[in-house]
Design a protein around this motif. Sequence first.
Motif, PDB file in Angstrom:
ATOM      1  N   PHE A   6      -2.720   3.096  -0.094  1.00  0.00           N
ATOM      2  CA  PHE A   6      -3.928   3.805   0.329  1.00  0.00           C
ATOM      3  C   PHE A   6      -4.661   3.014   1.409  1.00  0.00           C
ATOM      4  O   PHE A   6      -5.138   3.576   2.399  1.00  0.00           O
ATOM      5  CB  PHE A   6      -4.850   4.053  -0.861  1.00  0.00           C
ATOM      6  CG  PHE A   6      -6.230   4.496  -0.468  1.00  0.00           C
ATOM      7  CD1 PHE A   6      -6.426   5.735   0.111  1.00  0.00           C
ATOM      8  CD2 PHE A   6      -7.321   3.661  -0.635  1.00  0.00           C
ATOM      9  CE1 PHE A   6      -7.687   6.144   0.505  1.00  0.00           C
ATOM     10  CE2 PHE A   6      -8.589   4.063  -0.253  1.00  0.00           C
ATOM     11  CZ  PHE A   6      -8.768   5.309   0.324  1.00  0.00           C
ATOM     12  N   ILE A   7      -4.761   1.704   1.224  1.00  0.00           N
ATOM     13  CA  ILE A   7      -5.462   0.890   2.210  1.00  0.00           C
ATOM     14  C   ILE A   7      -4.751   0.991   3.561  1.00  0.00           C
ATOM     15  O   ILE A   7      -5.392   1.140   4.610  1.00  0.00           O
ATOM     16  CB  ILE A   7      -5.527  -0.579   1.734  1.00  0.00           C
ATOM     17  CG1 ILE A   7      -6.275  -0.675   0.400  1.00  0.00           C
ATOM     18  CG2 ILE A   7      -6.170  -1.464   2.781  1.00  0.00           C
ATOM     19  CD1 ILE A   7      -7.744  -0.353   0.479  1.00  0.00           C
ATOM     20  N   PHE A  57      -5.519   4.322   4.958  1.00  0.00           N
ATOM     21  CA  PHE A  57      -6.939   4.331   5.326  1.00  0.00           C
ATOM     22  C   PHE A  57      -7.133   3.673   6.692  1.00  0.00           C
ATOM     23  O   PHE A  57      -7.817   4.193   7.566  1.00  0.00           O
ATOM     24  CB  PHE A  57      -7.747   3.598   4.248  1.00  0.00           C
ATOM     25  CG  PHE A  57      -9.171   3.294   4.628  1.00  0.00           C
ATOM     26  CD1 PHE A  57     -10.131   4.285   4.582  1.00  0.00           C
ATOM     27  CD2 PHE A  57      -9.542   2.022   5.036  1.00  0.00           C
ATOM     28  CE1 PHE A  57     -11.444   4.015   4.939  1.00  0.00           C
ATOM     29  CE2 PHE A  57     -10.845   1.746   5.387  1.00  0.00           C
ATOM     30  CZ  PHE A  57     -11.800   2.741   5.340  1.00  0.00           C
ATOM     31  N   MET A  58      -6.480   2.523   6.883  1.00  0.00           N
ATOM     32  CA  MET A  58      -6.695   1.795   8.141  1.00  0.00           C
ATOM     33  C   MET A  58      -6.058   2.519   9.319  1.00  0.00           C
ATOM     34  O   MET A  58      -6.633   2.605  10.392  1.00  0.00           O
ATOM     35  CB  MET A  58      -6.150   0.381   8.011  1.00  0.00           C
ATOM     36  CG  MET A  58      -6.961  -0.387   6.992  1.00  0.00           C
ATOM     37  SD  MET A  58      -6.740  -2.134   7.099  1.00  0.00           S
ATOM     38  CE  MET A  58      -7.308  -2.488   8.729  1.00  0.00           C
ATOM     39  N   PHE A  80      -5.369   5.773   9.584  1.00  0.00           N
ATOM     40  CA  PHE A  80      -6.061   7.021   9.898  1.00  0.00           C
ATOM     41  C   PHE A  80      -7.461   6.753  10.424  1.00  0.00           C
ATOM     42  O   PHE A  80      -7.952   7.479  11.288  1.00  0.00           O
ATOM     43  CB  PHE A  80      -6.080   7.950   8.681  1.00  0.00           C
ATOM     44  CG  PHE A  80      -4.704   8.394   8.258  1.00  0.00           C
ATOM     45  CD1 PHE A  80      -3.706   8.567   9.215  1.00  0.00           C
ATOM     46  CD2 PHE A  80      -4.381   8.619   6.943  1.00  0.00           C
ATOM     47  CE1 PHE A  80      -2.432   8.957   8.861  1.00  0.00           C
ATOM     48  CE2 PHE A  80      -3.106   9.008   6.573  1.00  0.00           C
ATOM     49  CZ  PHE A  80      -2.130   9.180   7.533  1.00  0.00           C
ATOM     50  N   SER A  81      -8.107   5.730   9.912  1.00  0.00           N
ATOM     51  CA  SER A  81      -9.449   5.468  10.438  1.00  0.00           C
ATOM     52  C   SER A  81      -9.356   5.001  11.884  1.00  0.00           C
ATOM     53  O   SER A  81     -10.194   5.348  12.709  1.00  0.00           O
ATOM     54  CB  SER A  81     -10.205   4.486   9.544  1.00  0.00           C
ATOM     55  OG  SER A  81     -10.065   3.177  10.001  1.00  0.00           O
ATOM     56  N   VAL A  89      -9.011   8.119  13.874  1.00  0.00           N
ATOM     57  CA  VAL A  89     -10.287   8.830  13.998  1.00  0.00           C
ATOM     58  C   VAL A  89     -11.180   8.124  15.012  1.00  0.00           C
ATOM     59  O   VAL A  89     -11.800   8.755  15.874  1.00  0.00           O
ATOM     60  CB  VAL A  89     -10.986   8.922  12.622  1.00  0.00           C
ATOM     61  CG1 VAL A  89     -12.420   9.407  12.767  1.00  0.00           C
ATOM     62  CG2 VAL A  89     -10.219   9.854  11.701  1.00  0.00           C
ATOM     63  N   ASN A  90     -11.212   6.797  14.941  1.00  0.00           N
ATOM     64  CA  ASN A  90     -12.065   6.049  15.867  1.00  0.00           C
ATOM     65  C   ASN A  90     -11.620   6.206  17.306  1.00  0.00           C
ATOM     66  O   ASN A  90     -12.419   6.122  18.227  1.00  0.00           O
ATOM     67  CB  ASN A  90     -12.064   4.563  15.503  1.00  0.00           C
ATOM     68  CG  ASN A  90     -12.723   4.331  14.174  1.00  0.00           C
ATOM     69  OD1 ASN A  90     -13.475   5.179  13.714  1.00  0.00           O
ATOM     70  ND2 ASN A  90     -12.431   3.211  13.550  1.00  0.00           N
ATOM     71  N   MET A 119      -6.340  -7.757   5.150  1.00  0.00           N
ATOM     72  CA  MET A 119      -6.904  -7.150   6.342  1.00  0.00           C
ATOM     73  C   MET A 119      -7.354  -8.217   7.335  1.00  0.00           C
ATOM     74  O   MET A 119      -7.171  -8.078   8.556  1.00  0.00           O
ATOM     75  CB  MET A 119      -8.080  -6.246   5.960  1.00  0.00           C
ATOM     76  CG  MET A 119      -7.635  -4.931   5.362  1.00  0.00           C
ATOM     77  SD  MET A 119      -8.909  -4.158   4.373  1.00  0.00           S
ATOM     78  CE  MET A 119      -9.792  -3.245   5.591  1.00  0.00           C
TER      79      MET A 119
END
Lengths: 482, 497
Positions: free
Chosen positions: A390-391, A394-395, A397-398, A401-402, A470
Amino acid sequence: MLIPSTSDLLALLPEILLCFGGGLILLSASFSEGVRKYASELSLLVIVLAAWARVSGPLPGSCWRGMLSIDALTVFVDIFFLGALFLSAWIAGPYFRKLKIDRAEFYALLMLAGAGAMVMASSTDALSLFLGLELLSIPLYVLNAFLRETAISIEAGLKYFIVGAFASAFVVYGIALLYGATGSTSLIVIGDSIRHGHAISPLLALGVAAIVGGFGFKLALVPFHGWAPDVYQGGPTPVTAFLSVVPKGAVIVALLRIVDGMELLRVSQNWLLAAAIIAVASQTLGNLVALVQRDIKRMLAYSGIAHMGYAMVGVIVAGIDGSTGVLVYIGAYTLMNVGAFAIVAYFSNSEKEAHLISDYQGQGWKRPLPALALTICMFSLAGIPPFIGFIGKFMIFSSAVNAGLIWLAVIGVINSLISAFYYLRVVYTLYMKPEPKQEIAVDASLSITAAAALSALAVVILGIYPTPLMAAAKIAALSLLR
Amino acid sequence: MLETHLLSFVALSPAVAAILLGLVPGRKGQLVRWLSLLGSLAVFFLSILVWLGFDPDSGGMQMTEKISWIPQFGINYQLGIDGISLLLVLLTTFLVPIVILASWTSISDKVKGFHISLLLLSTGMLGAFLATDMFLFYVFWELMLIPMYFIIGVWGGPRKIYAAVKFFIFTMVGSIFMLIAILYTARQVFSATGSWTFDYSVWAIWAPKLVFAGFSSPQGLAFLAFALAFAIKVPMFPVHTWLPDAHVEAPTGGSIILAGVLLKLGTYGFLRFNRVLYPDAWDAARPVVMILAVIGILYGAWVAMVQPDMKKLVAYSSVSHLGFVMLGLAAGTIASTQGAILQMVNHGLSTGALFLLVGVVYERRHTRMIADYGGIATVVPIYTAFFLLATLSSIGLPGLNGFIGEFLILSGSWSVAPTAVIFAGLGIIFGAVYMLWMVQRVFWNPMVHDENKDLKDMNLREILTTIPLIVLIVWIGVFPSTFLSPMEAAVRLLLQH
């Protein structure tokens, strides 16, 4: 002839350890019964030494006359490569003992392949990159055919060899074209000439396209994915575990070095679009075809195609955000995939070549620990918190998005949803289907279970507390920028 | 430690209990049950401490905790409680021991796995109610998915795998788009403030500044993504179809927790997130929400009316009841919102009781078909009395809890949407019809099945399991202010947004 300096040699110590260690095991096994018997354990020792050398060794940055860069990025990915190598060699011991074909050559070849991946991931020159690629690939051709009395294993080896040879040819051809266009094989020089230069010349474009095509084969991205299911299915499972993560990681890192160094995707919208199409097609095709697979190794092959599609999203975004995301993703993917294959190895037995998901019926209650490890890996692959997968998503896809690429993120999450169907199938087969009347014969191996439990534990811990991973990925990504 | 981290103790101790339970040998089923019960009672006790320490005059988040978790993205482990979440937390910690007791004999296979799932599920639910960081909320939200999937899929009925997968996929459909909306809003908050944060209180200031111009604008899309996730959970018409399957297949305990708490996370999400973070879109969507709510009320009632299966009937009644809650939230007056929140609790109690009681006869007769019963009132008087009370609570008899909630919702909504209230009022009548008709067919009609002649009445454990629910049903009906007053300040504050 140029004599390498001591600092160059020191910087390459882990690779040297792996190659020499592997060679030594290979040689001494031919006359020493003890080495033959403990080849697995000896190789684990060498791998640990190599990891120690990498972690505590010097970080000179550019070395070997600009051919390699031993930097934070190298260390980051090498830890995962060595980790995957370690776990593959670990599960190989009991696995081959089960099949009664434990041979020392296996470990030597595996370590050579690992060294190849490490060279490839640290290359800043097209030629060292190619050397790394070959050192990685050639042992794997042999390893895939290692079950030499099993037809599908030989088929897997042959298939991987033919496709791999094609891919290598593509890469060499691309390198030649790049050299023709820019007069250098240094990725840095080539990158500079693109950034400071003008429009991409046709020669250069063709060169990059050929290299990306060759890489596409190695990553099993659509439309270069055809080999993956058969090779995954046929090869010995410890090899598949290694094959499914390490070459992919190495190629992705090489791709990051090229894409970030050249800012290719910022030069041209067409490049971005082409890469995005490959990413989306890989995710979608991988997930849709995985839905109908009944063999878990084939399913994981298609799921791997999809996962590289997700990783490509991060490559497309590039920059610090995208690269950090990709690196975390590679780490996550390595852990959960190796964990899953370890359990596949656990359930494999000598008589059967198929690894049907339906063979796992009711095993969740019969063999709680291996089943739990597999379940954790499945949920993590599906991208469900609180697991590391998930992490990673998350990274990635974020970062999309950014970067304003929301549509890529949306397609990505829809694909995650599709993937949940087939990962769940494994889980419900384990826990919700009744155990068959006839007992499933499993050569239960505590050692394999331990390896899988270790991966699963890492998947959980890093999923709950991803900060160190991260942070390390970010430092690694920073070393990409010049 | 306990005082400063009370909320963490409430949210995380079930998970710790689950891990400890993992170490107990699985064949010692009775020991597992007792440990699980004690653990859940301890959590209930902790939540009572929260209630005692709670300041009802303050509307903001209390007992807040904040620990940096993923500093790269400004993500914190951040908990807080206000009057709204307080009630839902209490409902959750109250229902979990009841579920454990209700599953005492009905879950006899893989006991340990069931209790571990249930305790992990509790952590997911409590965490989702308490999280004040959007990322943390999302993690807890998803954390509920896996244990519930197992509870339905392992201990469920004949079509359990279908129901479990359907539940999983429906929920995931909602949550993946919510994830994108969270990422997008985080990005916008980042642009506005210059730093990454997922802090709910910061988002409450900045997220509403997203441009709203129709539902294809940024705020509109983010709103829709959140709304989809929550509408599926509520479930609102027309995304309710997973619910009957999940309820019918789930074991009794699973149904109680599903109807009692999980569905409330949907309505809670609308109130806490959609309304506060995307107020312009919420205002624009309110008429549609009300229409869907009324459709849900009537549709749920009509479908419930024709169900031959008691459990399915109660499941569809949930669709209808949650429609009332959504109506109250969408109307958005203080009375209707308070009514909606109270009705969330009421529904948890009365539907929880009904599922529990259906489970009681199911365990004896292994059928839930209304037609298989009839005339059992004289055979099982205690059971009949309890069932009747739960039924009356469910249909909103004055003096019991359901009446207070529905009355507040309808009277509070009248000034905003009289037409909707009229239709919803019809829903109450239908509700009385299908519930009482079922009661008549099960308890009063002539006895036609000989098997029912020696039906055993409730045993002590079952009675003790039911009594707390009944006590609260009456308590809320008679002294609603005990539960209304702690949330009033919070509701006022929330509605100002």
